[in-house]
Scaffold this motif. Sequence first.
Motif, PDB file in Angstrom:
ATOM      1  N   LEU A  38      46.381  41.208  43.855  1.00 35.98           N
ATOM      2  CA  LEU A  38      45.239  40.899  44.699  1.00 35.98           C
ATOM      3  C   LEU A  38      44.142  41.949  44.564  1.00 35.98           C
ATOM      4  O   LEU A  38      42.967  41.614  44.627  1.00 35.98           O
ATOM      5  CB  LEU A  38      45.671  40.774  46.165  1.00 35.98           C
ATOM      6  CG  LEU A  38      46.471  39.521  46.526  1.00 35.98           C
ATOM      7  CD1 LEU A  38      46.905  39.575  47.977  1.00 35.98           C
ATOM      8  CD2 LEU A  38      45.698  38.258  46.247  1.00 35.98           C
ATOM      9  N   GLU A  39      44.542  43.219  44.369  1.00 33.90           N
ATOM     10  CA  GLU A  39      43.544  44.270  44.224  1.00 33.90           C
ATOM     11  C   GLU A  39      42.638  44.018  43.024  1.00 33.90           C
ATOM     12  O   GLU A  39      41.461  44.369  43.047  1.00 33.90           O
ATOM     13  CB  GLU A  39      44.229  45.635  44.089  1.00 33.90           C
ATOM     14  CG  GLU A  39      44.855  46.114  45.382  1.00 33.90           C
ATOM     15  CD  GLU A  39      45.653  47.400  45.190  1.00 33.90           C
ATOM     16  OE1 GLU A  39      45.745  47.902  44.052  1.00 33.90           O
ATOM     17  OE2 GLU A  39      46.197  47.894  46.184  1.00 33.90           O
ATOM     18  N   GLU A  40      43.181  43.415  41.982  1.00 35.45           N
ATOM     19  CA  GLU A  40      42.380  43.109  40.797  1.00 35.45           C
ATOM     20  C   GLU A  40      41.677  41.765  40.918  1.00 35.45           C
ATOM     21  O   GLU A  40      40.543  41.608  40.472  1.00 35.45           O
ATOM     22  CB  GLU A  40      43.277  43.080  39.559  1.00 35.45           C
ATOM     23  CG  GLU A  40      43.901  44.403  39.210  1.00 35.45           C
ATOM     24  CD  GLU A  40      44.919  44.274  38.081  1.00 35.45           C
ATOM     25  OE1 GLU A  40      44.873  43.272  37.344  1.00 35.45           O
ATOM     26  OE2 GLU A  40      45.764  45.168  37.953  1.00 35.45           O
ATOM     27  N   THR A  41      42.332  40.820  41.520  1.00 34.62           N
ATOM     28  CA  THR A  41      41.841  39.443  41.528  1.00 34.62           C
ATOM     29  C   THR A  41      40.714  39.204  42.515  1.00 34.62           C
ATOM     30  O   THR A  41      39.725  38.562  42.178  1.00 34.62           O
ATOM     31  CB  THR A  41      43.013  38.476  41.815  1.00 34.62           C
ATOM     32  OG1 THR A  41      44.081  38.772  40.928  1.00 34.62           O
ATOM     33  CG2 THR A  41      42.595  37.044  41.622  1.00 34.62           C
ATOM     34  N   TYR A  98      37.177  37.526  41.532  1.00 44.05           N
ATOM     35  CA  TYR A  98      36.914  36.122  41.845  1.00 44.05           C
ATOM     36  C   TYR A  98      36.432  35.866  43.266  1.00 44.05           C
ATOM     37  O   TYR A  98      35.993  34.765  43.588  1.00 44.05           O
ATOM     38  CB  TYR A  98      38.173  35.281  41.598  1.00 44.05           C
ATOM     39  CG  TYR A  98      38.612  35.298  40.160  1.00 44.05           C
ATOM     40  CD1 TYR A  98      37.911  34.576  39.200  1.00 44.05           C
ATOM     41  CD2 TYR A  98      39.715  36.027  39.757  1.00 44.05           C
ATOM     42  CE1 TYR A  98      38.302  34.583  37.866  1.00 44.05           C
ATOM     43  CE2 TYR A  98      40.118  36.046  38.433  1.00 44.05           C
ATOM     44  CZ  TYR A  98      39.412  35.319  37.494  1.00 44.05           C
ATOM     45  OH  TYR A  98      39.802  35.337  36.190  1.00 44.05           O
ATOM     46  N   GLY A  99      36.554  36.844  44.146  1.00 46.67           N
ATOM     47  CA  GLY A  99      36.120  36.626  45.520  1.00 46.67           C
ATOM     48  C   GLY A  99      37.221  36.026  46.370  1.00 46.67           C
ATOM     49  O   GLY A  99      38.381  36.379  46.243  1.00 46.67           O
ATOM     50  N   LYS A 100      36.858  35.088  47.211  1.00 48.42           N
ATOM     51  CA  LYS A 100      37.823  34.481  48.122  1.00 48.42           C
ATOM     52  C   LYS A 100      38.926  33.776  47.353  1.00 48.42           C
ATOM     53  O   LYS A 100      38.700  33.202  46.293  1.00 48.42           O
ATOM     54  CB  LYS A 100      37.126  33.487  49.042  1.00 48.42           C
ATOM     55  CG  LYS A 100      36.157  34.111  49.991  1.00 48.42           C
ATOM     56  CD  LYS A 100      35.534  33.068  50.880  1.00 48.42           C
ATOM     57  CE  LYS A 100      34.534  33.711  51.813  1.00 48.42           C
ATOM     58  NZ  LYS A 100      33.911  32.713  52.679  1.00 48.42           N
TER      59      LYS A 100
END
Length: 163
Positions: free
Chosen positions: A1-4, A8-10
Motif C-alpha cells: 500500500l505504501e507504494e501503490t 494510483y491514489g484511492k
Amino acid sequence: LEETIPKYGKMFAEEYINGREFCVPVIFSHGYAEIFPILEIDFTEHFEEKPKILSYKAKWSKNTNAFKNTYSKVQQIEQEVEEKIKEAVTKICSKLTGTGYCTVDIRYDDRICVLEINPNPYLAIESDFIKSARALGITSNDFVERLITLNKMAEVKNIKLFS
C-alpha cells in the motif's frame, strides 16, 4: 500500500474468496437466458503457493508465467455444482431487461459467490465465450450472426436461439 496509494491514489480491497473459479457465458433477452457450456479456470500450475486469482497478467500479459499457466476449460463439472451455478446465473439474467451477452464469473466453495458480471466480454477467437460456443459446435462467425439476430428479435421472449 505504501507504494501503490501514492502511485494510483484511492483504492479499495476485497475479501479473497477461496474455491474454484468458473466463467459462465450467457446470451439474454428480456429475462430469458441461454447459458453456454461453463468454463472452469485451471490454476494447477504456477499457483501452488499463491492466491488463485485471474489477474490482469493472467488474462492479458502473454509473456508472463501467470498467463502461460492459467487455462480455462469447458469440462464436465459435478451436476450439483453445475445446477447451483446455472440457478444463480438464471436468476441474475432474469432481472436484465435488455438484450445481449455477458459472462458471469463465479467462485464456488460450497456456495456461489458472484465475482463479476461482464456485460462486454472479450469475443476474439481465443476468448472464453467463443471457446464455450465452439463446444456447442458454433463458430465465432455463427455466434456473431446469432447475436445480430437476437438483437433484431429483442421484443420476442423465450426463444431458444441455440440448440
